[in-house]
Design a protein around this motif. Structure first.
Motif, PDB file in Angstrom:
ATOM      1  N   ASN A   1       0.862  -1.181   0.000  1.00  0.00           N
ATOM      2  CA  ASN A   1       0.000   0.000   0.000  1.00  0.00           C
ATOM      3  C   ASN A   1       0.901   1.234   0.000  1.00  0.00           C
TER       4      ASN A   1
ATOM      5  N   GLU B   1      -7.124   0.323  -1.884  1.00  0.00           N
ATOM      6  CA  GLU B   1      -6.315  -0.301  -0.835  1.00  0.00           C
ATOM      7  C   GLU B   1      -6.726  -1.744  -0.559  1.00  0.00           C
TER       8      GLU B   1
ATOM      9  N   GLY C   1      -3.636   6.759  -2.746  1.00  0.00           N
ATOM     10  CA  GLY C   1      -3.073   5.712  -1.902  1.00  0.00           C
ATOM     11  C   GLY C   1      -3.709   4.381  -2.267  1.00  0.00           C
TER      12      GLY C   1
ATOM     13  N   ARG D   1       6.402   2.991   6.267  1.00  0.00           N
ATOM     14  CA  ARG D   1       5.707   3.173   4.991  1.00  0.00           C
ATOM     15  C   ARG D   1       4.611   4.229   5.114  1.00  0.00           C
ATOM     16  N   ALA D   2       3.913   4.247   6.250  1.00  0.00           N
ATOM     17  CA  ALA D   2       2.860   5.245   6.438  1.00  0.00           C
ATOM     18  C   ALA D   2       3.439   6.650   6.504  1.00  0.00           C
TER      19      ALA D   2
ATOM     20  N   ASN E   1       4.351   7.620   2.921  1.00  0.00           N
ATOM     21  CA  ASN E   1       3.186   7.825   2.072  1.00  0.00           C
ATOM     22  C   ASN E   1       2.449   9.121   2.372  1.00  0.00           C
TER      23      ASN E   1
ATOM     24  N   CYS F   1      -3.761  11.270   5.196  1.00  0.00           N
ATOM     25  CA  CYS F   1      -3.863  10.070   4.365  1.00  0.00           C
ATOM     26  C   CYS F   1      -3.644  10.483   2.912  1.00  0.00           C
TER      27      CYS F   1
ATOM     28  N   SER G   1       0.754  -0.944   5.432  1.00  0.00           N
ATOM     29  CA  SER G   1       0.995   0.418   5.896  1.00  0.00           C
ATOM     30  C   SER G   1       0.101   0.622   7.109  1.00  0.00           C
TER      31      SER G   1
ATOM     32  N   THR H   1      -2.625   1.524   9.633  1.00  0.00           N
ATOM     33  CA  THR H   1      -4.021   1.869   9.368  1.00  0.00           C
ATOM     34  C   THR H   1      -4.506   2.962  10.324  1.00  0.00           C
TER      35      THR H   1
ATOM     36  N   ASP I   1      -3.998   3.716   5.496  1.00  0.00           N
ATOM     37  CA  ASP I   1      -2.700   4.379   5.318  1.00  0.00           C
ATOM     38  C   ASP I   1      -2.679   5.708   6.067  1.00  0.00           C
TER      39      ASP I   1
END
Length: 933
Positions: free
Chosen positions: A384, A407, A446, A500-501, A504, A513, A792, A794, A806
């Protein structure tokens, strides 16, 4: 002439000043004369990684006194206690490499100081568009000079007077959804030594020069309140120019500048600053010293382009048949293009881009392809991420490929946008000439999955063949600074989930987000600061955040000083009596985020620049306090209580807002003291004491050692912020731990509170409790998110498929990985050996940790291994730093450093045993510390 300066003489008694200065002058003068001979004997290598205003060779520096910095390394890894004792900077106006035969524009002289950053240029006034070259050399503690560094450069920003241009709607047709193209032909008659392009295309731009894209940046310029600030990007385009005819071209997309209502496609809000427009300046420096400027004016031409739909939220449509072949190259006939219209622009001040460029940072290949129905293929990219799909196709002219990102998947295998804002898609219409490749330019999303829909397959030959599809992750290019891994596989996966979040949601600002909202909600910028500043060098992204906050702050009226929850404030959510517009836990980013940045980078000028915004916000909060209590706002958003997640369920309104107000005041007390405003600092100290009394009187139950209703958030915040009465700290901490155990080691704190829960347990020496919490794999927990397939972090603790998959707002465990297990504590607001403390938590149940952080001090390493015989720590302290190493030990005799007793090891300045911990004060270098079982 030799110039010698000292950075401070406060420690010299009057009778010794002349002797000390003479001795220093003599020492460094000798070192200067013998520099070439002593460079090889210096304990320091030549300075590297020279930067100006936190950038490498920046092309548009607006500051008249830019800050210079460099990095140091020891001449040998075996050396200990290596430090810089002095430096000398020279700045040259000539753009060529300076030589000893040229006179510098500014020479700092030899400055007695260990400082390697935040050093302001202090020479003659700098000229717009001028390139400057600088170099530095330093002296070690023994008076040996290094060689001069390789030269570095910066260029001053232009005094920009370019005009804004837009497509003339009377020519292109009113109401057309097609995004405009702009072009300008020009001739280069002389050899170009240097060409710099300055450009701002609103909402987003792609710049073209002689048929090629300029640079590799995406989604330019950065998002802002365009009525107050408009960013422009800068590129060295010398290599793209050619003798004779040249062409500049511009493509535009709407971006956040122009969010239109789009029936049938997703839109979070509607708002526009005006029609698409752009301003450019191409500055040419010719052989012989002359210069030529080419800028946007009435001679440019425009035409509707191939982008037929452009929306930050709804997606992007591109019809390749509408792209004029060669439109951005010399020789193209633009006779049917229209003259542009001169416009006023949105009104904001033109400023060089603050945030680092957004670029394609990762590429993901499909791990699986399924075909739920005829003409439909679903690509699983395995991760993601935020970005766009890139397709390579072949087929007939006019055939359309529809790309639906998401997603999650529906039960039938098709892509779901339930968590991310629906409906959204991208479409590409083929030109029909061979193999074609395309990706969106101005809209990102995303997603993990892409549903590809192609035309009817009823014919013998498919109208479209998908040659390939891949995913391009698009986010900030802020350099990574940290690494973490351990023997615990689950912890490693959680670290990657959070990382990763963060990636992103880091573009030209921190978003909540990368799909449904893409808005700059502010609470994450301070609550996650101490965690994510380990992962990336976010100094410039925080500078952009500070600018957004300053632009969003109310200037006057009854709410003067108020900071909204979102900056830039593109939309006001007027529900819940304004709770989504003004909440102290969000607005306090104006005070707390700059402080976290200062603690990590030590940039006092940045901190001073935010002081007025800080003071005005705290003054505003003071008007909202009643008997010292501030009881409005969102509270501990998304905590785990009864009902659906949302506004705080477990903690009474007023606990989080008042505690953070107190934190704001304490920060201002420290900031004003740092800046020499001692009377003001004392006033904030008195206000803080009053707030502390009011908070405890209202919320503390001394008989039960708990705050409010005893939630994890209510217990943790007072512990971290210093609100707990004397003698109660241990009891309040135990009440917090008891609540966690009573919930079977599950978290109940939300967006605001979990940050303080992590810090309270970490500072209280209860990493064992944090490990127990992170090892849970049932809801609510990180482990449960992973078990549900999350790649990623949540939005909701239980990975609710109706919530974003994400968000980085719950990523506070990242701080424990670095500051707890790795033990790396950096606080440049502290003094001496307290600025860097390495205190690893060798928790039972974990056998090894490898952790590093490239700080502004240099590379810090903290690795440890547990064996049957004890624990071995492998610690690296950067050059020019003094540190405290603090590890659990039963006695000094059970410890050795590099095979020697701790008190005798090179680099160790002191060693004491305090409350079952061995504390070493050390200089720079590498230390292998063994604690026997």
């Amino acid at each position: 002439m030799l110039i010698v300066k000292t950075s401070s003489r406060r420690n010299l008694q009057p009778g010794w000043k002349w002797c000390a200065t003479f001795a220093l002058t003599t020492l460094i003068a000798c070192a200067t004369v013998c520099a070439a001979a002593t460079a090889d004997s210096s304990h320091l290598r030549t300075p590297i990684l020279l930067r100006c205003d936190h950038q490498t060779s920046p092309l548009a520096v607006a500051d008249g006194h830019p800050e210079l910095s460099w990095t140091l390394e020891a001449a040998s890894p075996a050396l200990h206690g290596v430090a810089q004792s002095a430096y000398q900077i020279q700045v040259f106006k000539d753009s060529r490499v300076p030589s000893s035969s040229k006179s510098p524009l500014w020479d700092s002289g030899i400055v007695r100081s260990g400082v390697t950053s935040g050093i302001g240029y202090d020479g003659p006034a700098l000229m717009a568009l001028q390139e400057y070259v600088w170099k530095v050399r330093v002296w070690d503690g023994q008076g040996h000079a290094t060689a001069w560094s390789d030269p570095a450069r910066w260029t001053q920003a232009p005094d920009w007077r370019a005009r804004w241009i837009a497509e003339d709607q009377a020519e292109s047709g009113p109401g057309s959804a097609r995004m405009p193209l702009f072009r300008k032909g020009f001739t280069v008659g002389s050899r170009v030594q240097r060409a710099i392009l300055y450009a701002s295309g609103l909402g987003q731009d792609e710049l073209r020069l002689n048929g090629r894209k300029v640079g590799n940046d995406e989604l330019t310029p950065g998002w802002s309140d365009y009525r107050k600030t408009v960013y422009y990007d800068t590129y060295d385009v010398t290599a793209l120019l050619r003798p004779g005819s040249n062409v500049l071209g511009v493509m535009l997309g709407n971006g956040m500048y122009r969010v239109l209502r789009t029936p049938g496609r997703y839109t979070k809000f509607v708002g526009s600053f005006g029609p698409p427009e752009c301003a450019l300046l191409l500055h040419l420096e010719l052989a012989g010293g002359a210069s030529v400027d080419i800028s946007t004016d009435a001679t440019w031409k425009s035409t509707p382009g191939p982008i037929t739909f452009s929306s930050t939220y709804g997606g992007e449509d591109y019809d390749a048949r509408l792209a004029p072949a060669g439109w951005d190259s010399p020789g193209y006939n633009d006779a049917d293009w229209h003259p542009v219209k001169l416009v006023d622009g949105p009104g904001g001040a033109l400023r060089p881009e603050l945030a680092p460029p957004i670029r394609v940072m990762h590429t993901y290949l499909p791990v699986k392809v399924t075909h739920p129905s005829a003409g439909v293929a679903v690509y699983d990219l395995g991760q993601n991420f935020a970005g766009w799909p890139e397709i390579t196709v072949q087929g007939v002219a006019g055939a359309e490929v529809k790309l639906i990102p998401g997603e999650l998947l529906n039960p039938d295998g098709t892509v779901s946008q339930r968590s991310s804002g629906s409906p959204q898609w991208f479409t590409y219409t083929l030109r029909g000439t061979g193999v074609e490749s395309w990706h969106p330019r101005f809209s990102y999303y995303g997603f993990r999955y892409v549903q590809v829909e192609t035309p009817d397959h009823g014919s013998a030959q498919d109208p479209v063949r998908i040659v390939s599809l891949l995913g391009q992750a698009v986010h900030t290019s802020s350099p990574p600074t940290g690494s973490f891994t351990s023997s615990d596989v689950l912890l490693n996966r959680i670290h990657t989930l959070i990382l990763r979040a963060i990636e992103n949601n880091a573009v030209s600002l921190f978003t909540d987000c990368p799909h449904r909202e893409k808005l700059g909600w502010l609470e994450e910028t301070h609550l996650l600061a101490s965690a994510m500043l380990y992962d990336f060098d976010f100094a410039r992204l925080y500078a952009a955040t500070a600018r957004n906050i300053a632009d969003a702050q109310a200037a006057s009226g009854p709410e003067a000083g108020r900071v909204p929850e979102i900056a830039p404030q593109y939309v006001v959510f007027g529900v819940d009596n304004g709770a989504f517009d003004d909440s102290p836990e969000w607005g306090s980013a104006a005070v707390l985020a700059p402080w976290y940045v200062y603690q990590r980078y030590g940039d006092r000028r940045f901190l001073a620049a935010q002081l007025d915004v800080m003071r005005r916000y705290v003054a505003y909060l003071g008007t909202r306090a009643h008997n010292g209590i501030i009881a409005y706002g969102l509270g501990d958003w998304f905590d785990i209580g009864p009902g659906e997640p949302g506004m705080s369920k477990l903690t009474t309104a007023g606990v989080t807002a008042t505690a953070i107000y107190y934190q704001d005041i304490k920060v201002l007390e420290a900031v004003t003291a740092l800046l020499g405003r001692m009377d003001e600092s004392r006033e904030y100290a008195r206000l803080a004491a009053s707030e502390r009394d009011a908070f405890n009187a209202r919320f503390f139950d001394a008989a039960r050692h708990r705050y409010d209703r005893g939630s994890q958030t209510a217990q943790a915040m007072p512990l971290v912020l210093g609100l707990v009465p004397e003698g109660e700290h241990r009891n309040v901490l135990e009440a917090l731990v008891s609540d966690i155990h009573n919930h079977h080691d599950h978290v109940t704190a939300g967006d605001v509170g979990f940050h303080y829960v992590v810090e309270a347990l970490l500072d209280g020496g209860r990493s064992d409790v944090l490990l127990a919490m992170l090892n849970r794999t049932d809801a609510p927990s990180y482990g449960y998110q992973l078990a549900q397939g999350a790649t990623s972090l949540t939005e909701a603790w239980d990975a609710n498929p109706s919530s974003s998959q994400d968000h980085f707002m719950l990523g506070h465990a990242e701080e424990w990985f670095y500051r707890g297990l790795g033990g790396i504590n950096v606080d440049l607001a502290a003094d001496g050996d307290k600025r860097l403390v390495v205190r690893p938590a060798a928790v039972k149940g974990i056998t090894s940790v490898d952790c590093s952080y490239r700080s502004s001090l240099g590379l810090i390493g903290s690795n440890w291994r547990r064996t049957e015989d004890g624990v071995t720590y492998d610690i690296t302290i950067p050059v020019n730093a003094t540190a405290t190493i603090d590890v659990a030990a039963s006695s000094i005799t059970t410890a050795s450093v590099d095979g020697l007793p701790a008190v005798k090891a090179p680099g160790v300045r002191s060693a004491v045993l305090v409350d079952g911990h061995l504390r070493l004060v050390v200089g720079s270098g590498h230390y292998l510390l063994r604690i026997a079982q």
